[in-house]
Enzyme design. Structure first.
Site, PDB file in Angstrom:
ATOM      1  N   GLU A  64       0.820  -1.236   0.000  1.00  0.00           N
ATOM      2  CA  GLU A  64       0.000   0.000   0.000  1.00  0.00           C
ATOM      3  C   GLU A  64       0.842   1.268   0.000  1.00  0.00           C
ATOM      4  O   GLU A  64       0.635   2.159   0.838  1.00  0.00           O
ATOM      5  CB  GLU A  64      -0.965  -0.009   1.198  1.00  0.00           C
TER       6      GLU A  64
ATOM      7  N   GLU B  28      -5.564  -8.210  -0.680  1.00  0.00           N
ATOM      8  CA  GLU B  28      -6.304  -7.923   0.557  1.00  0.00           C
ATOM      9  C   GLU B  28      -7.749  -7.670   0.174  1.00  0.00           C
ATOM     10  O   GLU B  28      -8.038  -6.726  -0.577  1.00  0.00           O
ATOM     11  CB  GLU B  28      -5.744  -6.704   1.295  1.00  0.00           C
TER      12      GLU B  28
HETATM   13  O1  AHR Z   1      -5.456  -5.807   6.801  1.00  0.00           O
HETATM   14  C1  AHR Z   1      -5.275  -4.713   7.651  1.00  0.00           C
HETATM   15  C2  AHR Z   1      -4.479  -3.609   6.979  1.00  0.00           C
HETATM   16  O2  AHR Z   1      -5.242  -3.083   5.934  1.00  0.00           O
HETATM   17  C3  AHR Z   1      -3.184  -3.996   6.315  1.00  0.00           C
HETATM   18  O3  AHR Z   1      -2.096  -4.029   7.201  1.00  0.00           O
HETATM   19  C4  AHR Z   1      -2.995  -2.897   5.327  1.00  0.00           C
HETATM   20  O4  AHR Z   1      -2.253  -3.305   4.203  1.00  0.00           O
HETATM   21  C5  AHR Z   1      -4.402  -2.463   4.973  1.00  0.00           C
HETATM   22  O5  AHR Z   1      -4.568  -1.109   5.052  1.00  0.00           O
END
Ligand code: AHR
Length: 500
Positions: free
Chosen positions: A173, A291
């Site tokens: 990210e 994610e």
């Molecule tokens: O999954 C929780 C968090 O969400 C992760 O660490 C991050 O990559 C995202 O913002």
């Protein structure tokens, strides 16, 4: 009662269902690793301190590749802290989650755990506070057989054979202002390209993931992907995507979250294909949706306000969302979206796995149990095999909140070796809906079964007071007459119909 008609035809394929579509994610965050998968004092712990009851549940969940060690955590992580004798490892401040990292679990221990759950490692490198040099050192440590300083160091730490890690994430990210070492797209794109080139000098056949956007609502969404890929297109294989959804008082929009995920995938592939055309390249960049989940981010934002600067706890209770039946229906719907795009989504990771926005929960010294979201994931992972099909759907629509009118039923289908599976969500909040499925084009014989998740109270959960309150139910309304299957779906439900 609303109605939907689906037509399946083996000739209309999306693409192969790759096992990596059912990946997971383990971050050093809260009670995920410590007091989650790792609890040496627990009665089920193995010789490395990993809970065997959790291992069994992770196996049952059916996760393929698992991304590790973060997440936001990786952007401040020194991988060297997590190798060597455990009693000599440093305790560090984890700035991402305002915690203390003990480093009792690192690469070697995590690989041991992955061997128990039979999953592949997808390793993220720190491109936040660190850079290319540390990434190639980690690669040398992990994947070089022997004869160099770092490969010999690994061997001296007890691992003779290389870890042989194929899939690597180039940071996490990096578009997010919250990220340690946050960069603009130009700077990140150059760094990702440079790091990928260096890593490929060591091992050309790596599969490398560049960071895409951390959400479709990011102001740079789309533009970020284009710019990063303009720099790194030739050097990477995938661009990442991250998306979280929450109910937030608007159930109609929440139940239509798949519409947003579809849009996300379309935007990212369009940006990637634009750069492909610009570069006149034969290569195609696909998505690593590394994610995705339901996550009450608003609750997390409130919790953060309560942090005291001087407190750096070990394994605090963070992001421990307790999932409802409606959350499970949405998770099932997001899996439908991923299957629908199996041609362009090469890999996906449910974020996360245990305690931290996870389908599995644990209590220290106590039980481990399945959250509601466990069920659509495990059943989809089990039944979705072979090839994803384009489903020709016609039928009624319902109010999808901020997404406008949306089909009442969302669906995806797969065909394997003489078997087929159809995944269905009824987004209607008050009415059951009838679905007819025309199977004439797929030639799958055999028994038809339907299982799913629904309850009159869509906010029911599994928790410590009753760890088995909610589970999969058999839908007894399913019938097959010739090539037509008919089923009635309860309101706010997710269902998997298996044939053969
Ligand atoms: O999954 C929780 C968090 O969400 C992760 O660490 C991050 O990559 C995202 O913002």
């Amino acid at each position: 009662m609303p109605r939907t008609h689906l037509v399946l035809d083996a000739a209309f394929t999306v693409g192969p269902v790759r096992r990596r579509l059912f990946g997971g994610f383990v971050e050093h965050l809260g009670r995920h690793v410590y007091d989650g998968i790792h609890e040496p004092a627990h009665e089920t712990a193995d010789e490395h301190g990993f809970r065997k009851d959790v291992i069994e549940l992770v196996k049952e969940l059916g996760v393929s590749a698992i991304r590790y060690p973060g997440g936001n955590f990786v952007s401040g992580y020194k991988w060297e802290d997590g190798v060597g004798p455990v009693d000599q490892r440093p305790r560090r401040l984890d700035l991402a989650w305002h915690s203390t990292e003990t480093n009792e679990v690192g690469l070697h221990e995590f690989q041991h755990w992955l061997d128990q759950v039979d999953s592949e490692l997808m390793l993220a490198v720190n491109l936040g506070t660190r850079g290319t040099q540390e990434a190639i050192e980690l690669l040398e440590y992990a994947n070089i057989d022997a004869g160099t300083a770092l490969s010999e160091y690994r061997r001296s730490n007890g691992r003779q054979e290389p870890f042989a890690i194929t899939m690597w994430c180039l940071g996490n990210e990096m578009d997010g202002p919250w990220q340690l070492g946050h960069k603009n797209a130009e700077d990140y794109g150059k760094l990702a390209a440079m790091t990928a080139k260096a890593m490929r000098q060591i091992q050309p056949d790596l599969e490398l993931v560049a960071c895409g956007s951390s959400g479709a609502s990011m102001p740079t969404f789309g533009e970020w992907e284009r710019t990063v890929l303009e720099h790194a297109y030739d050097d990477v294989d995938y661009i990442s995507a991250h998306a979280y959804y929450e109910e937030d008082g608007d159930m109609a929009s929440f139940l239509a979250s798949g519409v947003n995920m579809d849009h996300f995938i379309k935007t990212v592939t369009t940006a990637a294909d634009h750069v492909q055309a610009q570069k006149k390249s034969d290569k195609r960049i696909d998505i690593s949706f590394d994610e995705w989940n339901v996550w009450s981010i608003s609750k997390w934002n409130e919790q953060q306000k309560t942090f005291e600067l001087q407190d750096w706890p070990v394994a605090p209770r963070l992001l421990e969302d307790v999932y409802t039946v409606a959350d499970a229906v949405v998770v099932g719907g997001l899996l439908i979206s991923l299957l629908r795009h199996a041609d362009r989504v090469a890999s996906a990771s449910l974020a996360q796995l245990v305690n931290v926005i996870g389908p599995i929960m644990t209590e220290p010294g106590g039980p481990a149990w399945r959250q509601t979201t466990f069920f659509p994931f495990s059943l989809t992972s089990k039944l979705a095999n072979g090839t994803s099909l384009q489903v020709k759907a016609s039928g009624d629509t319902v109010d999808g909140g901020k997404y406008g009118e949306v089909p009442v039923v969302d669906s995806a289908a797969t065909i394997g070796d003489g078997t087929a599976a159809v995944f269905l969500v009824n987004r209607h909040q008050t009415e059951s809906t009838t679905v007819t499925i025309d199977l004439a084009g797929i030639g799958a014989d055999g028994e038809v079964r339907a299982e799913g998740i629904w309850e009159d109270d869509v906010h029911l959960v599994n928790d410590l007071s009753d760890t088995e309150r909610v589970g999969l139910r058999t839908n007894e309304t399913v019938r097959r007459e010739g090539d037509t299957v008919t089923i009635e779906l309860p309101p706010v439900s997710w269902t998997a119909v298996s044939i053969g």
